[in-house]
Write an enzyme that holds these catalytic residues in place. Structure first.
Site, PDB file in Angstrom:
ATOM      1  N   HIS A 126      -2.458   7.125   4.708  1.00  0.00           N
ATOM      2  CA  HIS A 126      -1.251   6.290   4.721  1.00  0.00           C
ATOM      3  C   HIS A 126       0.011   7.029   4.276  1.00  0.00           C
ATOM      4  O   HIS A 126       1.021   6.397   3.943  1.00  0.00           O
ATOM      5  CB  HIS A 126      -1.454   5.034   3.830  1.00  0.00           C
ATOM      6  CG  HIS A 126      -0.759   3.823   4.382  1.00  0.00           C
ATOM      7  ND1 HIS A 126      -0.700   2.618   3.727  1.00  0.00           N
ATOM      8  CD2 HIS A 126      -0.065   3.646   5.533  1.00  0.00           C
ATOM      9  CE1 HIS A 126      -0.029   1.746   4.438  1.00  0.00           C
ATOM     10  NE2 HIS A 126       0.367   2.354   5.544  1.00  0.00           N
TER      11      HIS A 126
ATOM     12  N   CYS B 230       0.773  -1.246   0.000  1.00  0.00           N
ATOM     13  CA  CYS B 230       0.000   0.000   0.000  1.00  0.00           C
ATOM     14  C   CYS B 230       0.809   1.304   0.000  1.00  0.00           C
ATOM     15  O   CYS B 230       0.693   2.120  -0.915  1.00  0.00           O
ATOM     16  CB  CYS B 230      -0.909   0.031   1.219  1.00  0.00           C
ATOM     17  SG  CYS B 230      -1.804  -1.495   1.556  1.00  0.00           S
TER      18      CYS B 230
HETATM   19 CA    CA Z   1      -2.964  -2.255  -0.630  1.00  0.00          CA
END
Ligand code: CA
Length: 491
Positions: free
Chosen positions: A163, A105
């Site tokens: 994130h 990610c």
């Molecule tokens: Ca991911």
């Protein structure tokens, strides 16, 4: 090699998309001419010159999390139907060979949001979620897509998973976004009654990161619905405001679905009575919830009559994971791998009236090209040179050849590397030796290692990778799994 899904168009070339008609070509040329002149006006009038920027296209980036290559209708899934996402492909272009820059990610998203290989600035792993760590995030020296587009007076929203760092210096509103609805970490609980923490500083054990209340800008709020539905609603609300304000915008709709934890409501689970495996069934329901939400976003674009002035892209941030029962068939490997299953993702784009509809584009493209495309169309100068390019002329056929002669990957943590040039790929988990060589046209599943017959090219590709890798940076911050930061804080 060329498939197409629109019988009205005729594509016969082996590489790149042949111009569908001269009318498309003229339309794009005329559009770019308008853009160029409007940008001149923007410069000569003022930063607030709304008249000049009205013709700039909106951009809606819809990102799925750990979605399998095979788990969308447009890539052939019969088990998990995704009619709304499929409509984007039908209205536009399916990229068959679309890549992200990293198979998990955080680093993948860092490249998408900067248009540059994340290795250039050391975002080589999922960052620690320590909210006191001012290095663990997208370096403030880097320019994000939202920051670049401010030069062309865009309003930008991030809805969903961030994130890109949890320290206040990395907050979305510090990074060019005007609106934030979502969460700062890398995964999240979906049921509202599980969202009980006010701040990450309250975390007392691993995994509690996903239990913080949702943030709207800087405020913690209580939500009532399943998180995926809440994100879809927030995305539509943001667009409604921009339409009222006659304002062009960037919407980054960053779903955490279908990333773990596997949680879905009966409404969506009931759609898959025939899937026996409970994890796979929940996964299918999570994808279906996302598909419904994307349908709401697309219907709003249509009903508000901004569809033709809006570019929509949909992709996954990495390949399907072993943990969520996703499928990448016929690709080999999963999230975390530099095999195709980790880095080749479902990716479609629509821009009604400007790019062709119902076609496949089969040259390799990258998630970095999303920023490359929009900054070019908006006529803004970026702080750093981008690795991503403007895809539009390649799609329309105005630009021959391939957007990327060569693409590189490295998994800094595992010491894996990979290169793709044309249809040829080398991959290795010990970079200086033991390369495997695959010819993807014949072997999309990477099962036939033909390095013995292609030793010379394998060596050449490795040399090119070494040159690319030389200026890249090492890890800039601790990995989120390695850093037990809540213990350091005396918890
Ligand atoms: Ca991911």
């Amino acid at each position: 090699m060329y498939k197409h899904t629109n019988d009205a168009l005729d594509y016969v070339t082996r590489s790149g998309v042949k111009k569908p008609t001269i009318i498309y070509s003229l339309t794009v040329a005329a559009f770019i001419s308008i853009i160029s002149s409007s940008c001149t006006l923007l410069t000569s009038e003022s930063a607030g010159g709304t008249r000049a920027t009205k013709t700039l296209p909106n951009l809606v980036i819809i990102l799925a999390d750990d979605l399998g290559y095979a788990d969308v209708g447009f890539n052939g899934s019969k088990e998990i139907l995704t009619p709304e996402i499929d409509r984007i492909a039908k209205n536009g272009v399916r990229f068959t060979d679309a890549y992200v820059t990293y198979p998990v990610c955080g680093p993948s998203r860092a490249a998408l949001l900067t248009g540059r290989y994340q290795d250039r600035f050391g975002f080589t792993t999922n960052p620690t979620l320590d909210p006191t760590n001012a290095t663990a995030g997208l370096p403030v020296e880097e320019q994000m897509i939202s920051e670049a587009l401010r030069q062309a007076n865009y309003k930008s929203a991030i809805v969903g998973k961030w994130h890109m760092g949890t320290h206040p210096v990395f907050h979305p509103l510090q990074r060019g976004f005007d609106y934030f609805f979502g969460f700062l970490g890398g995964f999240h609980q979906y049921f509202p009654d599980r969202l009980v923490l006010d701040e990450l500083s309250e975390v007392q054990r691993m995994g509690q990161w996903g239990r913080t209340k949702i943030m709207e800008n800087h405020e913690r709020i209580v939500i009532d619905d399943y998180l995926t539905d809440e994100l879809s609603d927030a995305a539509v609300r943001f667009m409604q405001k921009q339409v009222v304000d006659d304002q062009h915008f960037l919407l980054y709709l960053s779903y955490n679905a279908p990333h773990t934890p596997m949680q879905a409501t009966d409404k969506y689970l009931s759609r898959f009575p025939n899937i026996e495996d409970p994890t796979r069934r929940t996964y299918a329901a999570m994808v279906s919830a996302m598909d419904d939400g994307i349908g709401r976003v697309m219907k709003y674009l249509q009903s508000s009559e901004i569809e033709e002035n809006t570019i929509v892209v949909f992709l996954s941030d990495n390949g399907g994971a072993r943990t969520n029962a996703s499928q990448n068939i016929p690709l080999r490997g999963y999230k975390g791998d530099l095999l195709e299953g980790g880095i080749r993702v479902p990716f479609v784009m629509q821009w009604k009236g400007t790019i062709p509809s119902g076609i496949d584009y089969t040259e390799p493209v990258s998630s970095m090209d999303i920023m490359g495309t929009i900054v070019s169309l908006a006529g803004v100068k970026t702080k750093h040179e981008l690795d991503g390019v403007n895809l539009i002329p390649y799609i329309t056929g105005d630009e021959p050849g391939s957007p990327h002669e060569i693409l590189f990957w490295r998994n800094w943590k595992n010491k894996d590397m990979a290169v793709r040039r044309g249809q040829n790929k080398i991959i290795s988990s010990t970079p200086e030796e033991n390369h495997e060589f695959f010819i993807l046209t014949d072997d999309i599943s990477e099962k036939k290692n033909v390095v013995a017959e292609h030793q010379k090219e394998a060596e050449q590709l490795y040399e090119l990778w070494e040159k690319w890798n030389a200026p890249m940076k090492g890890r800039a911050f601790p990995d989120f799994l390695d850093d037990r930061w809540w213990e350091k804080n005396g918890k």
